[in-house]
Design an enzyme around this catalytic site. Structure first.
Site, PDB file in Angstrom:
ATOM      1  N   GLU A  27       0.855  -1.182   0.000  1.00 44.33           N
ATOM      2  CA  GLU A  27       0.000   0.000   0.000  1.00 44.33           C
ATOM      3  C   GLU A  27       0.886   1.225   0.000  1.00 44.33           C
ATOM      4  O   GLU A  27       1.830   1.308   0.799  1.00 44.33           O
ATOM      5  CB  GLU A  27      -0.869  -0.017   1.268  1.00 44.33           C
ATOM      6  CG  GLU A  27      -1.714   1.230   1.423  1.00 44.33           C
ATOM      7  CD  GLU A  27      -2.586   1.215   2.685  1.00 44.33           C
ATOM      8  OE1 GLU A  27      -2.326   0.407   3.584  1.00 44.33           O
ATOM      9  OE2 GLU A  27      -3.511   2.033   2.747  1.00 44.33           O
ATOM     10  N   CYS A 231      -6.915   2.788   1.237  1.00 46.07           N
ATOM     11  CA  CYS A 231      -7.808   3.933   1.035  1.00 46.07           C
ATOM     12  C   CYS A 231      -7.403   4.745  -0.179  1.00 46.07           C
ATOM     13  O   CYS A 231      -8.224   5.455  -0.738  1.00 46.07           O
ATOM     14  CB  CYS A 231      -7.808   4.805   2.276  1.00 46.07           C
ATOM     15  SG  CYS A 231      -8.687   4.027   3.628  1.00 46.07           S
ATOM     16  N   ASN A 355     -12.147  -0.977  -1.986  1.00 46.95           N
ATOM     17  CA  ASN A 355     -11.352  -1.210  -0.787  1.00 46.95           C
ATOM     18  C   ASN A 355     -12.216  -0.945   0.431  1.00 46.95           C
ATOM     19  O   ASN A 355     -12.717   0.150   0.579  1.00 46.95           O
ATOM     20  CB  ASN A 355     -10.149  -0.257  -0.755  1.00 46.95           C
ATOM     21  CG  ASN A 355      -9.442  -0.282   0.587  1.00 46.95           C
ATOM     22  OD1 ASN A 355      -8.871  -1.286   0.963  1.00 46.95           O
ATOM     23  ND2 ASN A 355      -9.509   0.822   1.315  1.00 46.95           N
ATOM     24  N   GLU A 356     -12.405  -1.937   1.247  1.00 47.83           N
ATOM     25  CA  GLU A 356     -13.168  -1.862   2.510  1.00 47.83           C
ATOM     26  C   GLU A 356     -14.358  -0.891   2.408  1.00 47.83           C
ATOM     27  O   GLU A 356     -14.509   0.040   3.187  1.00 47.83           O
ATOM     28  CB  GLU A 356     -12.268  -1.538   3.711  1.00 47.83           C
ATOM     29  CG  GLU A 356     -11.535  -0.235   3.688  1.00 47.83           C
ATOM     30  CD  GLU A 356     -10.750   0.039   4.965  1.00 47.83           C
ATOM     31  OE1 GLU A 356     -10.149  -0.881   5.523  1.00 47.83           O
ATOM     32  OE2 GLU A 356     -10.744   1.199   5.391  1.00 47.83           O
TER      33      GLU A 356
HETATM   34  O1  AHR Z   1      -3.563   0.002   5.912  1.00 49.64           O
HETATM   35  C1  AHR Z   1      -3.989   1.223   6.402  1.00 49.64           C
HETATM   36  C2  AHR Z   1      -5.396   1.585   5.994  1.00 49.64           C
HETATM   37  O2  AHR Z   1      -6.269   0.812   6.739  1.00 49.64           O
HETATM   38  C3  AHR Z   1      -5.813   1.287   4.595  1.00 49.64           C
HETATM   39  O3  AHR Z   1      -5.565   2.320   3.723  1.00 49.64           O
HETATM   40  C4  AHR Z   1      -7.265   1.079   4.669  1.00 49.64           C
HETATM   41  O4  AHR Z   1      -7.706   0.176   3.695  1.00 49.64           O
HETATM   42  C5  AHR Z   1      -7.477   0.643   6.086  1.00 49.64           C
HETATM   43  O5  AHR Z   1      -8.410   1.441   6.694  1.00 49.64           O
END
Ligand code: AHR
Length: 798
Positions: A27, A231, A355-356
């Site tokens: 990430e 994110c 993503n989430e």
């Molecule tokens: O990994 C840190 C953050 O945690 C990521 O961007 C997000 O997907 C999660 O909230």
């Protein structure tokens, strides 16, 4: 020590396939790419830094003007005649008096540019000159005091942009170096894309990856790599041309000088020099299957959603990406890949949409992506999303969507206390093999201590044992530049010249190196019952508090109801409480709070009326509050005032037990009730059930074990994690396996205090040790040291 227990591994009884279970999640957070894995040493190489990226940035961030003796110049960031319309800014050095030289100097990342004696560095820049400019340009590797470690001369011959390249060697080691570009010419010199890479990069690719960090990732031997976020893929605007747009992969390929500048949502500038082609290539290099995660035109944080009838280009992005990875040179995007130098396809099997994500808007859009991808590429496995929490309304909605659509995977994310991981060891035991599989795309216990790693190892044996339900899992975040921390803990820490793996890293590595292909049945028996953590497992008792978080709230009629007797007690008539931004700077993250009572009851409700007078968030109630480190807390209107969440604090670590959507309005009075029944917690707003969860108390198991077989070698792998602070003796019995007089390999993490950590000073304080043991039968007596992770590899007799 108590009498040994038995661990029996049935080596002929195969269970679920372990597939691609353990991988990594790259990430771009914590400067994981620029100033991290991407080996570019120059910070702000194209003068594109901007306050949009981060308030204090500008086009000259990380640059200084150089005026050697007698020199006088002005430095301007201009856009009138750029090298490419997507790379607008460049610098104009107007030379008033050249003196001993004028120009610019880059400060690099961290303490500076890291130079090593005898190593070479590839410099490049785009330049053009005014008609009167006729002197060479000196490129210098320097110390902060101006000592020159390496120099090369470049003749800028044209009034049009041209690329100039030169290789320089450093005569010294200095990790706080500078790069200067100076000249004694007159007139104006225009520069852009001033770049310096170590010649030695991972796989020696020009403009490639930092060798030491890439090697750490390769050394994990991950089965897959999820990228590029997080994110950062869904935070942002809907227009791909905006600097702060959602992450659009097509912006990240092709010549680096034509990739647009991007605001990274973690408040820094992202060059996109590490783009989709490089991600795919890196995955191929390290033998990891790529798992790209694409935005679905849905940003839950700022509530931006592409209209459904404009989803087409977003879905095309997904289809085109698959073609980019897999299509041959006759296809549009396969041709692009071929032209970029990779005629062979990349091995793409999985794709993640979102993503989430939370909210109906995402799930509505997901279906369109899913159908389009499955129609054109039925073999691609699609990953749906279940939000950032381990349980609750949005989590369930994600699973529902996955079942309804026939998603292959559901991405789960959770960051929790070590106690939570122990308490939830059996989380996946009840998951069905007929459902979509779990992709545990982000998880970590809060910390990089040996104990965190130990607990994660225990939990990972639970992931393995449930391979029928859990298909993919990766720790998060992966990388952190120590001088640009957005989030911790992280798996790997680095600065501009050093890198080290945390204890958590070595646990991940043990599980990746010794994953195996199929589970084997394993049975443990006869172990003494472990000592259990102190604390009441039957009830949630302690103080009762109300609070305010960046707002002013009035609570009225605060009552404690004893459900065993029916007694209702008014604790207080009214509490007015407020917390300002300024307060917040000096207070804990949960704002200001006031004690309203205390209870040791097992079955009770705390109820009240609550009204928000101002501010952005909602209402807070603590119950079972022992101290600032141990509590349970309900926040109705947390984050961006969108959620109702129940959190548990345990030994200073916090985690969300469950989450649902709820957005309180200012000036509206709500009836709030939290009902506690043993360890079960239910919350109600205006009589409607909002959250329903169990605060499971951790129960320590004698040993956390799993077993698997590696089909290519026939090796039987047994893992055992002892989280207790006493040694555990065991007889390890391998049913149906002849291992007489065989050397077996044992890899173990042990002999560390629970709070120990690796560091730059002691990067390998905690690393697995390897020993070989000779077996005399298919039975091994072994003492698992307290706080240890052990992996055995048995080979069959030939
Ligand atoms: O990994 C840190 C953050 O945690 C990521 O961007 C997000 O997907 C999660 O909230």
């Amino acid at each position: 020590m108590s009498k040994p227990g038995t661990i029996t591994v049935y080596t002929e009884e195969r269970g679920a396939a372990l597939g691609d279970l353990f991988g990594i999640f790259f990430e771009d957070i914590n400067h994981a790419a620029d100033g991290g894995l991407y080996a570019e040493m120059v910070r702000n190489r194209s003068f594109e830094f901007d306050p949009i990226d981060r308030q204090e940035y500008n086009g000259l961030t990380a640059w200084e003007k150089v005026e050697l003796e007698g020199g006088n110049c002005s430095i301007l960031v201009e856009q009138a005649n750029p090298i490419h319309p997507r790379n607008l800014n460049y610098v104009a050095i107007e030379i008033i008096a050249p003196g001993e030289g004028v120009g610019i100097m880059n400060q690099g990342f961290n303490s500076g540019l890291p130079y090593r004696e005898g190593e070479t560095y590839s410099f490049s820049m785009y330049a053009r000159r005014s008609a009167s400019f006729d002197e060479p340009v000196a490129v210098r590797l320097e110390g902060i005091d101006g000592t020159i470690y390496g120099e090369a001369k470049v003749l800028v011959a044209s009034a049009e942009w041209e690329k100039y390249e030169v290789v320089l060697a450093s005569s010294a080691t200095d990790f706080s170096g500078r790069l200067t570009v100076v000249t004694k010419g007159t007139g104006t010199l225009y520069l852009d894309m001033i770049s310096l890479f170590p010649t030695k990069t991972f796989r020696n690719r020009p403009g490639g990856l930092r060798e030491d960090i890439a090697a750490m990732l390769a050394d994990l031997k991950p089965k897959f790599m999820r990228f590029p976020g997080g994110c950062l893929i869904h935070d942002g605007s809907l227009n791909a041309d905006d600097r702060n747009s959602m992450y659009r992969w097509k912006n990240t390929i092709g010549p680096v000088e034509q990739r647009p500048p991007r605001k990274n949502n973690w408040q820094y500038h992202q060059t996109l020099g590490l783009g989709y082609f490089e991600y795919f290539q890196f995955c191929e290099d390290i033998g990891a299957k790529p798992i790209p995660i694409l935005p679905a035109g849905s940003d839950p944080h700022s509530q931006r959603f592409v209209p459904i009838d404009e989803l087409g280009p977003w879905i095309d992005d997904a289809l085109d990406l698959i073609e980019f990875a897999k299509g041959d040179a006759t296809t549009e995007w396969g041709r692009v890949r071929t032209q970029l130098g990779h005629p062979q396809p990349f091995n793409l099997e999985y794709i993640g949409i979102g993503n989430e994500e939370i909210g109906e808007q995402f799930f509505e859009r997901y279906t369109y992506f899913h159908q389009a991808i499955k129609t054109k590429y039925p073999d691609i496995q699609i990953i749906n999303s279940s939000g950032p929490f381990a349980a609750g309304g949005e989590y369930e909605r994600g699973w529902r969507s996955a079942r309804d659509n026939g998603s292959d995977f559901v991405d789960e994310h959770y960051y929790q206390s070590p106690d939570w991981f122990l308490a939830h060891y059996h989380r996946y035991d009840s998951f069905s093999a007929d459902d979509p599989k779990v992709f545990l795309g982000e998880y970590a216990s809060w910390g990089n201590t040996y104990y965190n790693a130990l607990v994660e190892a225990a939990f990972m044996t639970g992931l393995e044992k449930n391979a029928h339900a859990v298909g993919l899992a990766c720790y998060a975040p992966l990388l952190c530049n120590v001088d640009y921390v957005n989030w911790k803990p992280d798996l790997i820490w680095f600065n501009n010249h050093q890198v080290f793996g945390t204890a958590n890293y070595y646990v991940q590595q043990m599980f990746m190196h010794h994953q195996g292909d199929h589970l084997l049945r394993i049975v443990t028996d006869g172990f003494a019952a472990p000592a259990q953590p102190a604390g009441n497992k039957e009830r949630i008792a302690g103080k009762l508090l109300v609070g305010a978080n960046l707002n002013e709230v009035v609570y009225r009629d605060i009552r404690l109801i004893n459900h065993e007797t029916g007694e209702v007690k008014t604790l207080t008539d009214k509490v007015e409480i407020g917390e300002t931004e300024e307060d917040r700077r000096h207070r804990s993250e949960f704002g200001r709070k006031a004690v309203v009572g205390e209870t040791g009851l097992k079955n009770y409700s705390l109820s009240m009326k609550a009204i928000r007078k101002n501010g952005s968030r909602g209402f807070i109630m603590f119950f079972g509050f022992q101290d600032e480190a141990n509590y349970v807390m309900w926040e109705a209107g947390s984050h961006s005032n969108q959620e109702s969440m129940v959190h548990a604090g345990s030994k200073g670590y916090r985690g969300c037990l469950t989450q649902s959507l709820f957005s309180p309005e200012t000036g509206v009075e709500y009836d709030l009730e939290v009902r506690v029944d043993g360890r079960r917690i239910r919350t109600y707003i205006d009589g409607a059930l909002i959250n329903d969860t169990e605060h499971i108390a951790p129960v320590i198991e004698p040993l956390y074990c799993s077993a698997s077989i590696e089909e290519s070698t026939g090796d039987v792998i047994v893992k055992a994690v002892n989280v207790q602070d006493v040694d555990v003796e065991a007889q390890l019995l391998l049913a149906d396996l002849h291992v007489d007089n065989q050397l077996i390999d044992v890899y173990a993490l042990s002999d560390h205090a629970v709070d120990e950590m690796n560091s730059f000073e002691e990067p390998e304080k905690i690393v697995p040790k390897h020993e070989s043991m000779l077996t005399t039968s298919n039975q091994v007596s072994y003492t698992f040291p307290k706080h240890s992770v052990t992996v055995f590899r048995f080979r069959k007799n030939n």
